[in-house]
Write a protein that holds these residues in place. Structure first.
Motif, PDB file in Angstrom:
ATOM      1  N   ALA A  54       0.855  -1.195   0.000  1.00  0.00           N
ATOM      2  CA  ALA A  54       0.000   0.000   0.000  1.00  0.00           C
ATOM      3  C   ALA A  54       0.881   1.232   0.000  1.00  0.00           C
ATOM      4  O   ALA A  54       1.886   1.287   0.728  1.00  0.00           O
ATOM      5  CB  ALA A  54      -0.907   0.010   1.225  1.00  0.00           C
ATOM      6  N   VAL A  55       0.515   2.206  -0.830  1.00  0.00           N
ATOM      7  CA  VAL A  55       1.301   3.437  -0.959  1.00  0.00           C
ATOM      8  C   VAL A  55       0.449   4.616  -0.515  1.00  0.00           C
ATOM      9  O   VAL A  55      -0.689   4.780  -0.968  1.00  0.00           O
ATOM     10  CB  VAL A  55       1.753   3.640  -2.411  1.00  0.00           C
ATOM     11  N   VAL A  56       1.008   5.406   0.378  1.00  0.00           N
ATOM     12  CA  VAL A  56       0.335   6.618   0.862  1.00  0.00           C
ATOM     13  C   VAL A  56       1.195   7.814   0.486  1.00  0.00           C
ATOM     14  O   VAL A  56       2.383   7.861   0.827  1.00  0.00           O
ATOM     15  CB  VAL A  56       0.133   6.559   2.388  1.00  0.00           C
ATOM     16  N   LEU A  57       0.582   8.761  -0.233  1.00  0.00           N
ATOM     17  CA  LEU A  57       1.282   9.978  -0.650  1.00  0.00           C
ATOM     18  C   LEU A  57       0.578  11.182  -0.034  1.00  0.00           C
ATOM     19  O   LEU A  57      -0.612  11.375  -0.245  1.00  0.00           O
ATOM     20  CB  LEU A  57       1.259  10.103  -2.173  1.00  0.00           C
ATOM     21  N   ARG A  58       1.333  11.965   0.694  1.00  0.00           N
ATOM     22  CA  ARG A  58       0.775  13.190   1.271  1.00  0.00           C
ATOM     23  C   ARG A  58       1.749  14.329   0.992  1.00  0.00           C
ATOM     24  O   ARG A  58       2.951  14.209   1.254  1.00  0.00           O
ATOM     25  CB  ARG A  58       0.546  13.017   2.771  1.00  0.00           C
ATOM     26  N   ILE A  59       1.216  15.429   0.460  1.00  0.00           N
ATOM     27  CA  ILE A  59       2.048  16.565   0.077  1.00  0.00           C
ATOM     28  C   ILE A  59       2.882  17.026   1.270  1.00  0.00           C
ATOM     29  O   ILE A  59       2.369  17.207   2.382  1.00  0.00           O
ATOM     30  CB  ILE A  59       1.172  17.733  -0.437  1.00  0.00           C
ATOM     31  N   GLY A  60       4.194  17.186   1.015  1.00  0.00           N
ATOM     32  CA  GLY A  60       5.085  17.690   2.042  1.00  0.00           C
ATOM     33  C   GLY A  60       5.642  16.636   2.972  1.00  0.00           C
ATOM     34  O   GLY A  60       6.456  16.947   3.849  1.00  0.00           O
ATOM     35  N   LEU A  61       5.211  15.394   2.747  1.00  0.00           N
ATOM     36  CA  LEU A  61       5.668  14.313   3.617  1.00  0.00           C
ATOM     37  C   LEU A  61       6.279  13.204   2.771  1.00  0.00           C
ATOM     38  O   LEU A  61       5.940  13.049   1.599  1.00  0.00           O
ATOM     39  CB  LEU A  61       4.496  13.761   4.435  1.00  0.00           C
ATOM     40  N   PRO A  62       7.185  12.416   3.370  1.00  0.00           N
ATOM     41  CA  PRO A  62       7.765  11.304   2.605  1.00  0.00           C
ATOM     42  C   PRO A  62       6.698  10.280   2.219  1.00  0.00           C
ATOM     43  O   PRO A  62       5.697  10.119   2.911  1.00  0.00           O
ATOM     44  CB  PRO A  62       8.767  10.692   3.594  1.00  0.00           C
ATOM     45  N   LYS A  63       6.943   9.604   1.092  1.00  0.00           N
ATOM     46  CA  LYS A  63       6.059   8.509   0.701  1.00  0.00           C
ATOM     47  C   LYS A  63       6.072   7.431   1.772  1.00  0.00           C
ATOM     48  O   LYS A  63       7.107   7.115   2.354  1.00  0.00           O
ATOM     49  CB  LYS A  63       6.530   7.909  -0.626  1.00  0.00           C
ATOM     50  N   GLU A  64       4.894   6.873   2.008  1.00  0.00           N
ATOM     51  CA  GLU A  64       4.778   5.778   2.970  1.00  0.00           C
ATOM     52  C   GLU A  64       4.488   4.488   2.218  1.00  0.00           C
ATOM     53  O   GLU A  64       3.570   4.439   1.383  1.00  0.00           O
ATOM     54  CB  GLU A  64       3.652   6.054   3.959  1.00  0.00           C
ATOM     55  N   ASP A  65       5.261   3.475   2.505  1.00  0.00           N
ATOM     56  CA  ASP A  65       5.068   2.158   1.914  1.00  0.00           C
ATOM     57  C   ASP A  65       4.768   1.162   3.035  1.00  0.00           C
ATOM     58  O   ASP A  65       5.504   1.093   4.011  1.00  0.00           O
ATOM     59  CB  ASP A  65       6.339   1.690   1.182  1.00  0.00           C
ATOM     60  N   TYR A  66       3.709   0.396   2.836  1.00  0.00           N
ATOM     61  CA  TYR A  66       3.351  -0.662   3.781  1.00  0.00           C
ATOM     62  C   TYR A  66       3.343  -1.986   3.040  1.00  0.00           C
ATOM     63  O   TYR A  66       2.920  -2.055   1.879  1.00  0.00           O
ATOM     64  CB  TYR A  66       1.983  -0.373   4.401  1.00  0.00           C
ATOM     65  N   TRP A  67       3.785  -3.034   3.731  1.00  0.00           N
ATOM     66  CA  TRP A  67       3.933  -4.346   3.098  1.00  0.00           C
ATOM     67  C   TRP A  67       3.278  -5.436   3.924  1.00  0.00           C
ATOM     68  O   TRP A  67       3.283  -5.399   5.155  1.00  0.00           O
ATOM     69  CB  TRP A  67       5.420  -4.679   2.949  1.00  0.00           C
ATOM     70  N   GLY A  68       2.740  -6.413   3.212  1.00  0.00           N
ATOM     71  CA  GLY A  68       2.285  -7.616   3.873  1.00  0.00           C
ATOM     72  C   GLY A  68       3.455  -8.574   4.074  1.00  0.00           C
ATOM     73  O   GLY A  68       4.589  -8.301   3.672  1.00  0.00           O
ATOM     74  N   GLN A  69       3.152  -9.713   4.652  1.00  0.00           N
ATOM     75  CA  GLN A  69       4.192 -10.677   5.001  1.00  0.00           C
ATOM     76  C   GLN A  69       4.581 -11.569   3.821  1.00  0.00           C
ATOM     77  O   GLN A  69       5.608 -12.249   3.880  1.00  0.00           O
ATOM     78  CB  GLN A  69       3.730 -11.557   6.180  1.00  0.00           C
ATOM     79  N   GLY A  70       3.788 -11.557   2.770  1.00  0.00           N
ATOM     80  CA  GLY A  70       4.064 -12.376   1.600  1.00  0.00           C
ATOM     81  C   GLY A  70       3.353 -13.712   1.643  1.00  0.00           C
ATOM     82  O   GLY A  70       3.067 -14.256   2.713  1.00  0.00           O
ATOM     83  N   THR A  71       3.045 -14.222   0.455  1.00  0.00           N
ATOM     84  CA  THR A  71       2.426 -15.536   0.338  1.00  0.00           C
ATOM     85  C   THR A  71       3.081 -16.276  -0.825  1.00  0.00           C
ATOM     86  O   THR A  71       3.298 -15.701  -1.897  1.00  0.00           O
ATOM     87  CB  THR A  71       0.894 -15.431   0.161  1.00  0.00           C
ATOM     88  N   GLN A  72       3.416 -17.522  -0.618  1.00  0.00           N
ATOM     89  CA  GLN A  72       4.152 -18.302  -1.611  1.00  0.00           C
ATOM     90  C   GLN A  72       3.212 -18.868  -2.665  1.00  0.00           C
ATOM     91  O   GLN A  72       2.183 -19.475  -2.342  1.00  0.00           O
ATOM     92  CB  GLN A  72       4.902 -19.451  -0.929  1.00  0.00           C
ATOM     93  N   VAL A  73       3.598 -18.673  -3.922  1.00  0.00           N
ATOM     94  CA  VAL A  73       2.912 -19.286  -5.056  1.00  0.00           C
ATOM     95  C   VAL A  73       3.922 -20.165  -5.776  1.00  0.00           C
ATOM     96  O   VAL A  73       4.987 -19.699  -6.172  1.00  0.00           O
ATOM     97  CB  VAL A  73       2.347 -18.221  -6.013  1.00  0.00           C
TER      98      VAL A  73
END
Length: 120
Positions: A97-116
């Motif tokens: 998930a990517v959160v962009l807010r003017i004047g602030l650093p980009k925020e990146d959130y990640w899940g734990q991953g799932t194997q395929v």
């Protein structure tokens, strides 16, 4: 904060389908885009599909026509429908998930991953 939990991975034969799910919680209304990435053994993580908050989608060339990213409204779950799977799709898949807010650093959130794993 945004929390992400993936599910739906597994082992399938080439040509079969899988649907990955990413449950989203927290500051859902602040999310600008959701993405699916994957990382195969010995390779760099690559961006597979993007879904913007406005609903537009983009895909890496190797999955176009086979993978579809979608979501519930509101964006509480994001899906990656994968069809006609190939052995080269084998990887750990991550929801982002990517959160962009003017004047602030980009925020990146990640899940734990799932194997395929796709067997030939």
């Amino acid at each position: 904060q945004v929390q992400l939990v993936e599910s739906g991975g597994g082992v399938v034969q080439a040509g079969e389908s899988l649907r990955l799910s990413c449950r989203v919680s927290g500051r859902i209304n602040d999310i600008n885009a959701m993405a699916w990435h994957r990382q195969a053994p010995g390779k760099q993580r690559e961006l597979v599909a993007v879904l913007s908050s406005g609903g537009s989608t983009r895909y890496i060339d190797s999955v176009k026509g086979r993978f579809t990213v979608s979501r519930d409204n509101p964006m509480t779950t994001v899906y990656l429908q994968m069809s006609s799977l190939r052995p080269e799709d084998t990887a750990v898949y991550y929801c982002n998930a990517v959160v962009l807010r003017i004047g602030l650093p980009k925020e990146d959130y990640w899940g734990q991953g799932t194997q395929v794993t796709v067997s030939s």
